[in-house]
Design an enzyme around this catalytic site. Structure first.
Site, PDB file in Angstrom:
ATOM      1  N   HIS A  61       0.861  -1.291  -0.204  1.00 17.03           N
ATOM      2  CA  HIS A  61       0.020   0.072  -0.071  1.00 17.03           C
ATOM      3  C   HIS A  61       0.880   1.425  -0.026  1.00 17.03           C
ATOM      4  O   HIS A  61       1.214   1.816   1.077  1.00 17.03           O
ATOM      5  CB  HIS A  61      -0.925   0.040   1.126  1.00 17.03           C
ATOM      6  CG  HIS A  61      -1.913   0.983   1.298  1.00 17.03           C
ATOM      7  ND1 HIS A  61      -3.045   0.864   1.839  1.00 17.03           N
ATOM      8  CD2 HIS A  61      -1.918   2.156   0.607  1.00 17.03           C
ATOM      9  CE1 HIS A  61      -3.899   2.112   1.573  1.00 17.03           C
ATOM     10  NE2 HIS A  61      -2.911   2.949   1.068  1.00 17.03           N
ATOM     11  N   HIS A  63       1.515   5.196  -2.315  1.00 14.78           N
ATOM     12  CA  HIS A  63       1.146   6.173  -3.292  1.00 14.78           C
ATOM     13  C   HIS A  63       2.064   6.817  -3.820  1.00 14.78           C
ATOM     14  O   HIS A  63       2.863   7.661  -3.173  1.00 14.78           O
ATOM     15  CB  HIS A  63      -0.006   7.329  -2.727  1.00 14.78           C
ATOM     16  CG  HIS A  63      -1.322   6.658  -2.058  1.00 14.78           C
ATOM     17  ND1 HIS A  63      -2.462   6.517  -2.545  1.00 14.78           N
ATOM     18  CD2 HIS A  63      -1.429   6.140  -0.863  1.00 14.78           C
ATOM     19  CE1 HIS A  63      -3.216   6.153  -1.771  1.00 14.78           C
ATOM     20  NE2 HIS A  63      -2.645   5.715  -0.520  1.00 14.78           N
ATOM     21  N   ARG A  65       2.366   8.244  -6.847  1.00 15.14           N
ATOM     22  CA  ARG A  65       1.885   9.631  -7.291  1.00 15.14           C
ATOM     23  C   ARG A  65       2.650   9.568  -8.860  1.00 15.14           C
ATOM     24  O   ARG A  65       2.196   8.825  -9.686  1.00 15.14           O
ATOM     25  CB  ARG A  65       2.338  10.900  -6.775  1.00 15.14           C
ATOM     26  CG  ARG A  65       2.148  10.940  -5.069  1.00 15.14           C
ATOM     27  CD  ARG A  65       0.684  11.184  -4.737  1.00 15.14           C
ATOM     28  NE  ARG A  65       0.738  11.317  -3.253  1.00 15.14           N
ATOM     29  CZ  ARG A  65      -0.603  11.061  -2.621  1.00 15.14           C
ATOM     30  NH1 ARG A  65      -1.579  10.387  -3.372  1.00 15.14           N
ATOM     31  NH2 ARG A  65      -0.546  11.339  -1.283  1.00 15.14           N
ATOM     32  N   ASN A  95      -5.178   6.441  -7.170  1.00 13.99           N
ATOM     33  CA  ASN A  95      -5.665   7.707  -6.836  1.00 13.99           C
ATOM     34  C   ASN A  95      -4.730   8.550  -7.468  1.00 13.99           C
ATOM     35  O   ASN A  95      -4.469   9.506  -6.637  1.00 13.99           O
ATOM     36  CB  ASN A  95      -6.204   7.987  -5.358  1.00 13.99           C
ATOM     37  CG  ASN A  95      -5.176   7.858  -4.507  1.00 13.99           C
ATOM     38  OD1 ASN A  95      -4.086   7.167  -4.652  1.00 13.99           O
ATOM     39  ND2 ASN A  95      -5.279   8.926  -3.411  1.00 13.99           N
ATOM     40  N   ASP A 310       1.338   2.559   3.692  1.00 17.61           N
ATOM     41  CA  ASP A 310       0.217   3.684   3.187  1.00 17.61           C
ATOM     42  C   ASP A 310       1.097   5.167   3.057  1.00 17.61           C
ATOM     43  O   ASP A 310       0.649   6.071   3.524  1.00 17.61           O
ATOM     44  CB  ASP A 310      -0.875   4.035   4.543  1.00 17.61           C
ATOM     45  CG  ASP A 310      -1.963   4.727   3.385  1.00 17.61           C
ATOM     46  OD1 ASP A 310      -1.775   5.048   2.341  1.00 17.61           O
ATOM     47  OD2 ASP A 310      -2.869   4.998   4.135  1.00 17.61           O
ATOM     48  N   HIS A 314       2.834  14.277   0.548  1.00 20.75           N
ATOM     49  CA  HIS A 314       2.264  15.678  -0.131  1.00 20.75           C
ATOM     50  C   HIS A 314       3.375  16.657   0.060  1.00 20.75           C
ATOM     51  O   HIS A 314       4.189  16.603   0.888  1.00 20.75           O
ATOM     52  CB  HIS A 314       1.042  16.116   0.758  1.00 20.75           C
ATOM     53  CG  HIS A 314      -0.265  15.006   0.470  1.00 20.75           C
ATOM     54  ND1 HIS A 314      -0.926  15.158  -0.643  1.00 20.75           N
ATOM     55  CD2 HIS A 314      -0.507  14.229   1.538  1.00 20.75           C
ATOM     56  CE1 HIS A 314      -1.899  14.059  -0.222  1.00 20.75           C
ATOM     57  NE2 HIS A 314      -1.574  13.403   0.939  1.00 20.75           N
ATOM     58  N   GLY A 330      -2.148  12.187   4.851  1.00 15.38           N
ATOM     59  CA  GLY A 330      -1.398  11.060   4.327  1.00 15.38           C
ATOM     60  C   GLY A 330       0.015  11.386   5.032  1.00 15.38           C
ATOM     61  O   GLY A 330       0.223  12.684   5.438  1.00 15.38           O
TER      62      GLY A 330
HETATM   63  O1  DOR Z   1      -4.366   9.542   4.250  1.00 12.57           O
HETATM   64  C1  DOR Z   1      -4.649   9.203   2.964  1.00 12.57           C
HETATM   65  N1  DOR Z   1      -4.008   9.601   2.075  1.00 12.57           N
HETATM   66  N2  DOR Z   1      -5.866   8.587   3.162  1.00 12.57           N
HETATM   67  C2  DOR Z   1      -6.187   8.276   1.637  1.00 12.57           C
HETATM   68  O2  DOR Z   1      -7.133   7.261   1.651  1.00 12.57           O
HETATM   69  C3  DOR Z   1      -5.770   8.642   0.490  1.00 12.57           C
HETATM   70  C4  DOR Z   1      -4.183   9.073   0.766  1.00 12.57           C
HETATM   71  C5  DOR Z   1      -3.591   9.959  -0.228  1.00 12.57           C
HETATM   72  O3  DOR Z   1      -3.664   9.513  -1.219  1.00 12.57           O
HETATM   73  O4  DOR Z   1      -2.944  11.005   0.034  1.00 12.57           O
HETATM   74 ZN    ZN Z   2      -3.662   5.033   1.030  1.00 12.44          ZN
HETATM   75 ZN    ZN Z   3      -6.758   4.578   1.987  1.00 15.22          ZN
END
Ligand code: DOR
Ligand code: ZN
Ligand code: ZN
Length: 446
Positions: A61, A63, A65, A95, A310, A314, A330
């Site tokens: 998990h 991201h 980007r 996403n 996770d 950002h 995040g």
């Molecule tokens: O904290 C989070 N950030 N939860 C999410 O579900 C999306 C993720 C993000 O893409 O920044």
């Molecule tokens: Zn996530």
């Molecule tokens: Zn999530």
């Protein structure tokens, strides 16, 4: 025969035991495991000096980007963070901009990643609007689907249980998995609107909106849907007692359900907001201590299948927005997840076996990553080399990620990944990235 390399003096985790051995690596695979005297000739040798060697960590998990959100992170910076953190394979969340939810978007994303990744990367797709596209996405090589329930991101109407069931049935026929972000949109938005109308703009309000029942309600809704199909559902980042209890009840009733939690849900609580402020803001949020205890109990009792980062980077400005509802949620975790958890090994809350089960073996098994998850001849030579005695202070300003902040900044950790090998190549050595981009592979489901 001359193999590419031989790694000597390893203390390797093999079949649940620590074994003193050497490993011969050839063509990206583990060629042989055994005594140094029995190793073939090699083009290069690396003395591991009795450091711990685990099969490479798999983070299911993250991201990464890139594409439209490359200003937050790109494939190279994100996978550099992974290599620095001892992670050799990542599953990328969909996403993105554009959202990964068609075979074409996935193909483009894979092509772009291919040239840039330092570690192996596989991809999730969101659900497309037209369920007929699901088969094309799987054919393109997606490792799984993501259902984001907190907000409409994919093409599938998240308010429509029948549509979800129909999509899940197709996924199940194709033997793929669905990862679920379990927060109920309706409950969440109602609470959020009410708090906004009351001009609430504080972390407490965010926590009230993202309540325990918002998580539990979403889990229950999905469990109810999968009583009618045997789709494998993997609940992401479980954070609450009620949510966990729902997942456990699903497991007990025989549904094909697994779950993960994260380093921040295990190691932070609402008490840390005072220190870390909105840098610790994430979705689902970090919780009061009783939830943290429930998560540790669930780990102890074997209910948690995976720990994942996770990693959600950002910019610092986005994290520090004045209005709580505009703060980007995040936490960038890739390079400190392993040290944080190794520190818990030192404290006696986890064992090396637990780390391997939760961060290597279960991820490989549940997401069907062939050739990964175990140190054995013929498997991919993805290796995480660890110095268990290295004690140091986390310095987020030195992250390889573009997100150079952390709610864990300045914390002392004990246990450090010191070398990361991906497909037989040394990618990270003592914190430095020593390989060119492209040493990782894009993993496509066959
Ligand atoms: O904290 C989070 N950030 N939860 C999410 O579900 C999306 C993720 C993000 O893409 O920044
Ligand atoms: Zn996530
Ligand atoms: Zn999530």
């Amino acid at each position: 025969m001359i193999v590419d390399s031989v790694l000597t003096n390893a203390k390797a985790y093999i079949s649940k035991e620590l074994v003193d051995c050497s490993l011969a690596v050839d063509n990206g695979k583990i060629f042989k495991i055994g005594k140094e005297a029995n190793m073939p000739k090699a083009s290069s040798k690396l003395d591991l000096k009795n450091l711990l060697v685990l099969p490479g960590l798999i983070d299911v998990h993250a991201h990464l980007r890139d594409e439209g959100k490359a200003y937050k992170e790109d494939f190279t910076s994100g996978t550099a963070a992974a290599a620095a953190g001892g992670v050799t394979t990542i599953l990328d969340m969909p996403n993105n901009e554009p959202v990964t939810m068609s075979a074409e978007a996935l193909r483009n994303r894979m092509e772009k990643a291919e040239k840039k990744v330092l570690v192996n990367v596989g991809f999730y797709s969101e659900f497309p609007k037209n369920v007929k596209e699901i088969a094309n996405i799987v054919k393109e090589g997606a490792l799984g689907f993501k259902l984001f329930m907190a907000e409409q991101i994919g093409g599938l109407n998240i308010e429509d249980d029948n549509a979800i069931l129909e999509a899940f049935k197709i996924v199940s026929k194709l033997k793929a998995s669905v990862a679920v972000h379990a927060e109920d949109r309706t409950m969440l938005k109602e609470a959020e609107q009410k708090l906004k109308r009351a001009s609430r703009n504080d972390i407490e309000a965010f926590l009230e909106a993202h309540s325990e029942n918002v998580e539990a309600q979403a889990v229950k809704r999905i469990l109810n849907i999968i009583t009618q199909t045997n789709t494998h559902v993997h609940f992401c980042h479980m954070s609450t007692q009620n949510g966990l209890e729902a997942v456990i009840s699903g497991k007990k009733s025989g549904l094909s359900v697994t779950c993960e939690t994260t380093p921040h849900h295990l190691l932070l609580s609402t008490e840390d907001f005072g220190r870390a402020g909105t840098l610790a803001l994430t979705m689902p949020p970090i919780r009061q201590k009783r939830h943290v205890s429930a998560l540790w109990d669930a780990i102890k009792n074997g209910w948690v299948d995976i720990i994942a980062s996770d990693h959600a980077p950002h910019t610092l400005e986005e994290k520090k927005a004045k209005n709580i509802w505009n703060v980007k949620v995040g936490i960038p975790n890739l390079e400190i997840m392993l040290p944080l958890l190794l520190t818990e090994v030192k404290r006696g809350r986890l064992s090396i076996g637990d780390i391997t089960t939760l961060m290597v073996e279960n991820p490989a098994r549940l997401f069907k990553l062939e050739g990964k998850g175990f140190l054995k001849e013929g498997n991919d030579a993805d290796l995480t080399v660890i110095d268990l005695n290295s004690k140091y202070k986390i310095d987020a300003s030195e992250f390889h990620s573009k997100a150079k902040y952390s709610p864990f900044d300045r914390q002392i950790v004990e246990g450090k990944p010191v070398k990361t090998l991906v497909n037989g190549k040394l990618v990270m050595d003592n914190g430095e990235i020593v390989s060119k981009t492209g040493s990782g592979k894009v993993i496509r489901r066959k």
